[in-house]
Design a protein around this motif. Sequence first.
Motif, PDB file in Angstrom:
ATOM      1  N   ASP A   1       0.840  -1.197   0.000  1.00 11.27           N
ATOM      2  CA  ASP A   1       0.000   0.000   0.000  1.00 11.27           C
ATOM      3  C   ASP A   1       0.880   1.253   0.000  1.00 11.27           C
ATOM      4  O   ASP A   1       1.572   1.521   0.992  1.00 11.27           O
ATOM      5  N   PRO A   2       0.884   2.048  -1.072  1.00 13.24           N
ATOM      6  CA  PRO A   2       1.735   3.247  -1.131  1.00 13.24           C
ATOM      7  C   PRO A   2       1.476   4.219   0.015  1.00 13.24           C
ATOM      8  O   PRO A   2       2.408   4.843   0.531  1.00 13.24           O
ATOM      9  N   PHE A   3       0.216   4.354   0.432  1.00 14.72           N
ATOM     10  CA  PHE A   3      -0.103   5.271   1.526  1.00 14.72           C
ATOM     11  C   PHE A   3       0.582   4.826   2.811  1.00 14.72           C
ATOM     12  O   PHE A   3       1.074   5.662   3.585  1.00 14.72           O
ATOM     13  N   SER A   4       0.631   3.516   3.052  1.00 17.14           N
ATOM     14  CA  SER A   4       1.286   3.013   4.268  1.00 17.14           C
ATOM     15  C   SER A   4       2.779   3.296   4.240  1.00 17.14           C
ATOM     16  O   SER A   4       3.376   3.651   5.268  1.00 17.14           O
TER      17      SER A   4
ATOM     18  N   ILE B   1       7.431   6.637   6.041  1.00 18.01           N
ATOM     19  CA  ILE B   1       8.469   7.633   5.735  1.00 18.01           C
ATOM     20  C   ILE B   1       8.232   8.915   6.525  1.00 18.01           C
ATOM     21  O   ILE B   1       9.169   9.524   7.078  1.00 18.01           O
ATOM     22  N   ALA B   2       6.967   9.328   6.595  1.00 22.92           N
ATOM     23  CA  ALA B   2       6.633  10.547   7.349  1.00 22.92           C
ATOM     24  C   ALA B   2       6.984  10.386   8.821  1.00 22.92           C
ATOM     25  O   ALA B   2       7.560  11.303   9.450  1.00 22.92           O
ATOM     26  N   MET B   3       6.668   9.212   9.385  1.00 21.63           N
ATOM     27  CA  MET B   3       7.000   8.971  10.802  1.00 21.63           C
ATOM     28  C   MET B   3       8.512   8.990  11.008  1.00 21.63           C
ATOM     29  O   MET B   3       9.008   9.509  12.013  1.00 21.63           O
ATOM     30  N   GLY B   4       9.252   8.414  10.042  1.00 17.34           N
ATOM     31  CA  GLY B   4      10.700   8.425  10.150  1.00 17.34           C
ATOM     32  C   GLY B   4      11.272   9.834  10.102  1.00 17.34           C
ATOM     33  O   GLY B   4      12.191  10.180  10.857  1.00 17.34           O
ATOM     34  N   CYS B   5      10.733  10.654   9.211  1.00 16.16           N
ATOM     35  CA  CYS B   5      11.192  12.041   9.097  1.00 16.16           C
ATOM     36  C   CYS B   5      10.890  12.842  10.367  1.00 16.16           C
ATOM     37  O   CYS B   5      11.713  13.652  10.837  1.00 16.16           O
ATOM     38  N   ILE B   6       9.725  12.590  10.941  1.00 19.72           N
ATOM     39  CA  ILE B   6       9.359  13.286  12.182  1.00 19.72           C
ATOM     40  C   ILE B   6      10.302  12.870  13.307  1.00 19.72           C
ATOM     41  O   ILE B   6      10.773  13.697  14.103  1.00 19.72           O
ATOM     42  N   GLY B   7      10.611  11.566  13.384  1.00 19.24           N
ATOM     43  CA  GLY B   7      11.529  11.095  14.398  1.00 19.24           C
ATOM     44  C   GLY B   7      12.922  11.676  14.221  1.00 19.24           C
ATOM     45  O   GLY B   7      13.599  12.047  15.213  1.00 19.24           O
ATOM     46  N   LEU B   8      13.360  11.808  12.959  1.00 25.59           N
ATOM     47  CA  LEU B   8      14.670  12.384  12.690  1.00 25.59           C
ATOM     48  C   LEU B   8      14.706  13.866  13.083  1.00 25.59           C
ATOM     49  O   LEU B   8      15.693  14.351  13.684  1.00 25.59           O
ATOM     50  N   ALA B   9      13.619  14.568  12.765  1.00 28.03           N
ATOM     51  CA  ALA B   9      13.546  15.983  13.123  1.00 28.03           C
ATOM     52  C   ALA B   9      13.571  16.170  14.635  1.00 28.03           C
ATOM     53  O   ALA B   9      14.209  17.101  15.160  1.00 28.03           O
ATOM     54  N   ALA B  10      12.886  15.275  15.353  1.00 28.53           N
ATOM     55  CA  ALA B  10      12.874  15.368  16.808  1.00 28.53           C
ATOM     56  C   ALA B  10      14.247  15.053  17.397  1.00 28.53           C
ATOM     57  O   ALA B  10      14.607  15.573  18.461  1.00 28.53           O
ATOM     58  N   THR B  11      15.016  14.235  16.688  1.00 29.85           N
ATOM     59  CA  THR B  11      16.329  13.830  17.193  1.00 29.85           C
ATOM     60  C   THR B  11      17.398  14.907  16.960  1.00 29.85           C
ATOM     61  O   THR B  11      18.146  15.256  17.875  1.00 29.85           O
ATOM     62  N   VAL B  12      17.437  15.448  15.733  1.00 31.49           N
ATOM     63  CA  VAL B  12      18.524  16.369  15.395  1.00 31.49           C
ATOM     64  C   VAL B  12      18.053  17.817  15.299  1.00 31.49           C
ATOM     65  O   VAL B  12      18.880  18.744  15.338  1.00 31.49           O
TER      66      VAL B  12
END
Length: 491
Positions: free
Chosen positions: A470-473, A478-489
């Motif tokens: 499912d492309p949406f999944s 990817i969005a969750m990963g980007c948010i986690g990266l932003a919160a980290t750095v």
Amino acid sequence: MTPAADPPVSLETCPLYVDLDGTLTPSDTLYESVMLFIRRNPFNLLRMLAWLLLGKAAFKQRLAGAVRPDPARLPYNERFVQFLREERARGRQLVLASAADVRIVREVAAHLKLFNDTLGTNARSDGLNLSRRHKRAAIEAHAGASHHTRWAYAGNSRDDLAVWEGSAQAVAVNAPPAVLARLQQLHPQARVFERQRLSLLTVLRAIRLKQWSKNALLFVPLLAAHSLDPHRWAMVALAFLAFGLCASATYLFNDLLDLPNDRVHRLKRLRPLASAAIAIPTAVLLGVVMMVLAFVLAFAVSTAFAALLLAYTATTLAYSMVLKRLALIDVLVLSGLYTLRIGAGAVAAGVDLSNWLLAISIFLFLSLALVKRCAELEELDDGIAKLAPGRGYQPRDLSSLRAMGMASGFLAVMVLTLYIDSQNSLALYRHPDWLWGAAPVLLLWIMRIWLKTGRRELRGEDPLQFALRDPFSWATLIAMGCIGLAATVGI
């Protein structure tokens, strides 16, 4: 003496004796019965070992007295069955002659309505296992009683060579190359129904290689701990392989125990074991080998990890045998097995496991387990079926399960929001406020998958497997990963 020098005999002029196991059905009714008996009670395996001491015929008699496969749920070689229908329409006499217990043979014959008579192993009558020369003698006697001096035989295995030696004509169904080569020396004009070779793709489908994606959960504790230690990643990679092999073995055992139900399921009937594309002994051997390799790798990781893998194996087998048929217990066990993967990943990596991560996991995977059950129930027609095969649910449970599943998914998001302001979050993330963006993203994904379930767009499919294509999944991940990266750095 072989009949090769005899004058040719038309297939229409002599009775055709047909083998059952491996010929009429690509499966084996003895192995099917063994699986049914073990599924009824695992300790029945000990009873069967004791019965083996009585001899093969007595063993089959005892086993058939306890369980017999439903002929309507057995797979059949359809091309060969069509050939038999055509022969019967021409007026040919057909006899089902098998080494299986005579009761099984008669029930299969009654189901197919193709055969004029049956021959089978009858321990009460003569105590002989109707195979090889015993089968040939029984066929010769049966043909002689019907005033036939010549007869034809359809078989598939090396055991059938002794029978073909006495037959006037031969039919081979799914015979291995070595048997075919020997048969063609006896009967150059033998009718052959080609054997479907076991392919690597079929094996990969049987061991559910695509399900290994679930074991990516073992890496979650490492990611959550923000660890980049190569040794820890190597240990988790080894654990991933061990879990994959173990999970594949348990999938095989589950499919073996659930053959009758799988064969009446719209999708599961196409699985390699349900369709008999893989033989039961082959599946058992493959499962045992993978299980041994899994625990060799597990002990290479650590004894604690091996203990968790053993707990996973025991729980999975208990689920396959009993727990999957207990309403509500089954979904709790499923969510627990997903969470256990996360715990095993933490042990393999040697990192602390966050209680917040466990809480989110339990609620999220309980929601997904309920998605799977609701998707299955959505496919049932209230006027035709009341119970899903092998499950403890009814169509009228759908609204309750849907409510529980959506509530569980929302609770996972709530735990995530509570985590954002916790001491754990402040210690791990430089900018934890970014994590607030993960809440609506995860909430949208959960609501969407439940909406698709209600629209019957999952079609009884595992939600995680649906998510993989499912492309949406993927966009959500990817969005969750980007948010986690932003919160980290930070940005």
